[in-house]
Design a protein around this motif. Structure first.
Motif, PDB file in Angstrom:
ATOM      1  N   PHE A  26      32.456  38.858  47.391  1.00  0.00           N
ATOM      2  CA  PHE A  26      33.938  39.869  47.774  1.00  0.00           C
ATOM      3  C   PHE A  26      35.036  39.351  47.464  1.00  0.00           C
ATOM      4  O   PHE A  26      35.781  40.131  47.026  1.00  0.00           O
ATOM      5  N   ALA A  27      34.823  37.991  46.844  1.00  0.00           N
ATOM      6  CA  ALA A  27      36.304  37.473  45.882  1.00  0.00           C
ATOM      7  C   ALA A  27      36.039  38.041  44.791  1.00  0.00           C
ATOM      8  O   ALA A  27      37.377  38.584  45.069  1.00  0.00           O
ATOM      9  N   HIS A  28      35.287  38.284  43.809  1.00  0.00           N
ATOM     10  CA  HIS A  28      35.504  39.510  43.165  1.00  0.00           C
ATOM     11  C   HIS A  28      35.869  40.971  43.130  1.00  0.00           C
ATOM     12  O   HIS A  28      36.752  40.505  42.315  1.00  0.00           O
ATOM     13  N   ALA A  29      35.612  41.236  44.181  1.00  0.00           N
ATOM     14  CA  ALA A  29      35.963  42.496  44.736  1.00  0.00           C
ATOM     15  C   ALA A  29      37.302  42.417  44.665  1.00  0.00           C
ATOM     16  O   ALA A  29      37.915  43.838  44.714  1.00  0.00           O
ATOM     17  N   ILE A  30      37.725  41.579  45.924  1.00  0.00           N
ATOM     18  CA  ILE A  30      39.072  41.301  46.602  1.00  0.00           C
ATOM     19  C   ILE A  30      39.874  41.313  44.685  1.00  0.00           C
ATOM     20  O   ILE A  30      41.484  42.267  45.374  1.00  0.00           O
ATOM     21  N   HIS A  31      39.631  40.429  44.404  1.00  0.00           N
ATOM     22  CA  HIS A  31      40.552  40.049  42.472  1.00  0.00           C
ATOM     23  C   HIS A  31      40.127  41.644  42.048  1.00  0.00           C
ATOM     24  O   HIS A  31      41.895  42.054  41.535  1.00  0.00           O
ATOM     25  N   GLN A  32      39.608  42.392  42.087  1.00  0.00           N
ATOM     26  CA  GLN A  32      39.740  43.780  41.697  1.00  0.00           C
ATOM     27  C   GLN A  32      40.596  44.842  41.524  1.00  0.00           C
ATOM     28  O   GLN A  32      40.988  45.542  41.355  1.00  0.00           O
TER      29      GLN A  32
ATOM     30  N   ALA B  50      37.624  30.620  39.232  1.00  0.00           N
ATOM     31  CA  ALA B  50      37.102  30.019  40.278  1.00  0.00           C
ATOM     32  C   ALA B  50      36.607  28.910  40.362  1.00  0.00           C
ATOM     33  O   ALA B  50      36.221  27.890  38.827  1.00  0.00           O
ATOM     34  N   VAL B  51      36.361  28.753  41.895  1.00  0.00           N
ATOM     35  CA  VAL B  51      36.922  26.808  41.548  1.00  0.00           C
ATOM     36  C   VAL B  51      35.897  26.092  42.729  1.00  0.00           C
ATOM     37  O   VAL B  51      35.878  26.599  43.941  1.00  0.00           O
ATOM     38  N   ASN B  52      34.411  25.221  42.537  1.00  0.00           N
ATOM     39  CA  ASN B  52      33.041  25.276  43.733  1.00  0.00           C
ATOM     40  C   ASN B  52      33.409  23.571  44.243  1.00  0.00           C
ATOM     41  O   ASN B  52      33.477  22.749  42.932  1.00  0.00           O
TER      42      ASN B  52
ATOM     43  N   LEU C 258      35.260  34.396  28.134  1.00  0.00           N
ATOM     44  CA  LEU C 258      36.334  34.775  29.434  1.00  0.00           C
ATOM     45  C   LEU C 258      35.739  34.456  30.619  1.00  0.00           C
ATOM     46  O   LEU C 258      35.720  33.297  31.423  1.00  0.00           O
ATOM     47  N   ALA C 259      33.488  34.984  30.636  1.00  0.00           N
ATOM     48  CA  ALA C 259      32.843  34.468  31.136  1.00  0.00           C
ATOM     49  C   ALA C 259      32.655  32.983  31.300  1.00  0.00           C
ATOM     50  O   ALA C 259      32.593  33.033  32.674  1.00  0.00           O
ATOM     51  N   GLU C 260      32.460  32.262  30.397  1.00  0.00           N
ATOM     52  CA  GLU C 260      32.202  30.967  30.687  1.00  0.00           C
ATOM     53  C   GLU C 260      33.451  29.962  30.864  1.00  0.00           C
ATOM     54  O   GLU C 260      32.833  29.090  32.098  1.00  0.00           O
ATOM     55  N   LYS C 261      34.166  31.012  30.591  1.00  0.00           N
ATOM     56  CA  LYS C 261      35.611  30.295  31.838  1.00  0.00           C
ATOM     57  C   LYS C 261      36.117  31.294  33.706  1.00  0.00           C
ATOM     58  O   LYS C 261      35.816  30.560  33.875  1.00  0.00           O
ATOM     59  N   GLY C 262      34.689  31.410  33.348  1.00  0.00           N
ATOM     60  CA  GLY C 262      35.420  32.308  34.886  1.00  0.00           C
ATOM     61  C   GLY C 262      36.559  33.029  35.070  1.00  0.00           C
ATOM     62  O   GLY C 262      36.886  32.845  36.390  1.00  0.00           O
ATOM     63  N   TYR C 263      36.938  33.172  33.812  1.00  0.00           N
ATOM     64  CA  TYR C 263      38.111  34.265  34.182  1.00  0.00           C
ATOM     65  C   TYR C 263      37.907  35.879  33.972  1.00  0.00           C
ATOM     66  O   TYR C 263      39.166  36.080  34.299  1.00  0.00           O
ATOM     67  N   VAL C 264      36.861  36.405  34.330  1.00  0.00           N
ATOM     68  CA  VAL C 264      36.952  37.779  34.668  1.00  0.00           C
ATOM     69  C   VAL C 264      35.950  38.043  35.911  1.00  0.00           C
ATOM     70  O   VAL C 264      35.432  36.739  35.834  1.00  0.00           O
ATOM     71  N   THR C 265      36.564  38.959  36.912  1.00  0.00           N
ATOM     72  CA  THR C 265      35.038  39.457  38.079  1.00  0.00           C
ATOM     73  C   THR C 265      34.611  40.428  37.411  1.00  0.00           C
ATOM     74  O   THR C 265      34.596  41.257  36.313  1.00  0.00           O
TER      75      THR C 265
END
Ligand SMILES: Nc1ncnc2c1ncn2[C@@H]1O[C@H](COP(=O)(O)OP(=O)(O)OP(=O)(O)O)[C@@H](O)[C@H]1O
Ligand SMILES: [Mg+2]
Length: 554
Positions: free
Chosen positions: A235-241, A252-254, A184-191
């Motif tokens: 902050f983005a992670h925290a807000i999602h959570q 996430a997309v950079n 999941l983390a590889e895909k960046g799908y978890v906070t």
């Protein structure tokens, strides 16, 4: 059937429908003296029935055998250890993994009482003492030195009453969990972070965090603006959570990391054959993958203009069109965008679409740079050392001075790197000294010191030179500045200064006095009021005065 029975038979017993063998049938016909002409027909029917039943039975038998084999393979190859015991706790089945964990031969286990097998492991017997009727219980036991989760499932019903034990090594559970997490983390799908990971002692920062927490509860778009390393991603992670879509994906997309020509297909996906090299079956875009969750548009300031236009449309319509596709796909996604660019400036330069900015900026979060909340420098450093390495060391005042005078252009990210350096460099030391700080932090401190000292030094000689060239001796200037300084807080007018200076044997004409004050003002040594408000000394003036006194005494 009773009506078929001949009248002369008085004593009758109704035995209900029952299978009758061919020979009994013949006996009955004989005894009752009935017509045997239909016998052949009955016999054929009877044989056909028998054949049919036997075929069905054999098919049923083959099927059952096949199922049993499948079952045996499934049970045997199952990743967990399985032990099956009947209602008398007698083991009837055990798989390969269970035998491996218990380090016993299968043959040794089968037909034994579960108590006899499990009791060989001292503490394991605890699970056996639990209430027999509890449907499921699980605990961790030490089996041959390995932590193992043992679960007992009580299966009870009208026809079954048995116990299934599953055994699984904790390390394999942890490994499995890690594999899933990494995928999941590889895909960046978890906070990775929540608000508790954002550290601060600063009032303004605390307000920003509270505001973000409030925004998180809504589903509106958020724009995070901050310098690099100030925790935009955090902050983005925290807000999602903390948001209502926390159970959905976090994608996430950079924009700084994707080549311009790939941005569109990455974001919106593509259909098969959309371009050369397009994958068979097409590909889902990040918007689609973030469905029901959050899409984090990092470094949005770097998004190319043509993508900005499409983004705006997607945000308005809440639907995407894959590259090369014709059908519209609805996407309900919460957007968090972040940038370290000056967006207002980018809008002015026509590099960022103003309408997109307003669409994203429903809730703006402005994280102040570390320089503006210096109390966090020492706080984050010590807290990091404590949480990451479990150490708490005093920071010497000279090291503190160095840390506080550094500019921290890389903000908290740089600070965390410094903390890592400090941890390694200060091993064995009781307190953190300047020696334990990286060169860049030390250099900035000496630079500040040297810069200010040498800068002041050279500018002071310049001031003295200018004054001397204008016939104003340094000694007289020293007296004049002392008088001005003595009256600190109260402004003194030109006449009064002239009078007091004359008391010190320095007689100046009105013109000369005017010129002196003008030159001192130009050198930023004093401030002069526009009318008759008078004059006062500046901080630089006080230093210049000190410089003159040092020169005359030394
Ligand atoms: N207030 C904070 N408390 C604790 N850790 C922080 C804080 N702010 C930032 N960090 C840490 O600093 C590092 C950088 O943070 P992050 O990646 O979120 O910054 P960023 O603003 O996205 O930077 P960039 O613009 O370079 O991408 C991370 O390791 C993060 O955990
Ligand atoms: Mg970032």
């Amino acid at each position: 059937m009773m009506h078929l029975c001949p009248q002369e038979i008085e004593h009758r017993i109704d035995i209900g429908p029952r299978n009758v063998s061919m020979s009994s049938f013949l006996h009955i016909l004989e005894a009752l003296n009935l017509d045997k002409k239909h016998l052949d027909e009955y016999a054929r029917k009877y044989h056909r029935m028998l054949l049919d039943a036997s075929r069905k039975l054999s098919a049923f038998h083959i099927n059952t055998e096949r199922m049993r084999k499948h079952e045996a393979v499934i049970i045997n190859e199952y990743d967990d250890g399985l032990v099956y015991a009947d209602e008398d706790h007698c083991i009837s089945l055990v798989n390969k993994e269970a035998a491996r964990i218990l380090q016993m031969e299968k043959e040794y286990i089968v037909n034994k009482k579960i108590h006899d097998v499990m009791a060989e492991f001292e503490k394991l017997s605890v699970i056996l003492e639990e209430d027999d009727d509890s449907p499921k219980s699980a605990s961790i036991y030490d089996i041959h030195g390995k932590k193992t989760v043992v679960t007992r499932i009580h299966v009870s019903g009208d026809t079954v009453n048995s116990y299934i034990y599953t055994l699984r090594g904790i390390d394999s559970i942890q490994k499995l969990e890690k594999e899933v997490r990494t995928k999941l983390a590889e895909k960046g799908y978890v906070t990775k972070y929540s608000f508790s990971n954002i550290w601060t002692k600063n009032r303004k920062m605390k307000k920003v965090i509270e505001m973000a927490r409030g925004f998180a509860a809504t589903e509106k778009n958020i724009l995070i603006m901050a310098q690099t390393g100030m925790g935009k991603e955090l902050f983005a992670h925290a807000i999602h959570q903390a948001s209502p879509v926390r159970k959905g994906p976090f994608v996430a997309v950079n924009f700084a990391g994707i080549p311009d020509n790939l941005v569109e297909s990455e974001l919106f996906g593509y259909e098969e054959g959309a371009f050369t090299g397009a994958k068979k079956g097409g590909k889902k875009g990040l918007f689609e993958q973030a469905r029901g969750g959050t899409l984090f548009l990092d470094e949005i300031g770097d998004a190319p203009l043509h993508v900005q236009s499409t983004l705006l449309r997607v945000l308005q319509e809440k639907e995407v069109l894959r590259v090369g596709g014709t059908s519209i796909i609805p996407v309900a996604v919460r957007i968090i965008a972040a940038t370290n660019k000056d967006i207002a400036q980018a809008i002015k330069e026509k590099k960022f679409r103003e309408d997109l900015f307003y669409r994203l900026n429903t809730f703006p979060i402005d994280i102040p740079p570390l320089q503006t909340h210096k109390e966090d420098i020492l706080y984050i450093l010590t807290r990091y050392l404590k949480t990451r390495y479990g150490i708490s060391k005093r920071i010497s005042s000279s090291a503190e001075q160095c840390l506080l005078s550094h500019d921290w252009p890389g903000n908290v990210r740089e600070l965390i790197n410094v903390a890592e350096y400090v941890f390694h460099a200060s091993q064995g030391a009781r307190q953190i000294l300047p020696d334990h700080l990286p060169e860049v932090v030390l250099a900035s401190e000496t630079k500040v010191f040297q810069r200010s000292e040498s800068l002041l030094d050279s500018s002071f000689t310049q001031i003295s030179d200018t004054l001397m060239r204008n016939g104003l001796p340094t000694e007289m200037i020293g007296q004049l500045l002392k008088i001005i300084k003595r009256r600190e807080g109260k402004l003194c007018g030109r006449n009064s200064l002239q009078k007091q200076l004359s008391k010190e044997q320095w007689i100046l004409s009105e013109g000369k006095m005017k010129k002196t004050l003008k030159l001192l003002k130009e050198a930023e040594v004093i401030l002069v009021g526009r009318t008759k408000q008078g004059t006062c000394i500046t901080a630089k003036g006080k230093k210049y005065l000190q410089y003159i006194s040092d020169l005359s005494s030394g």
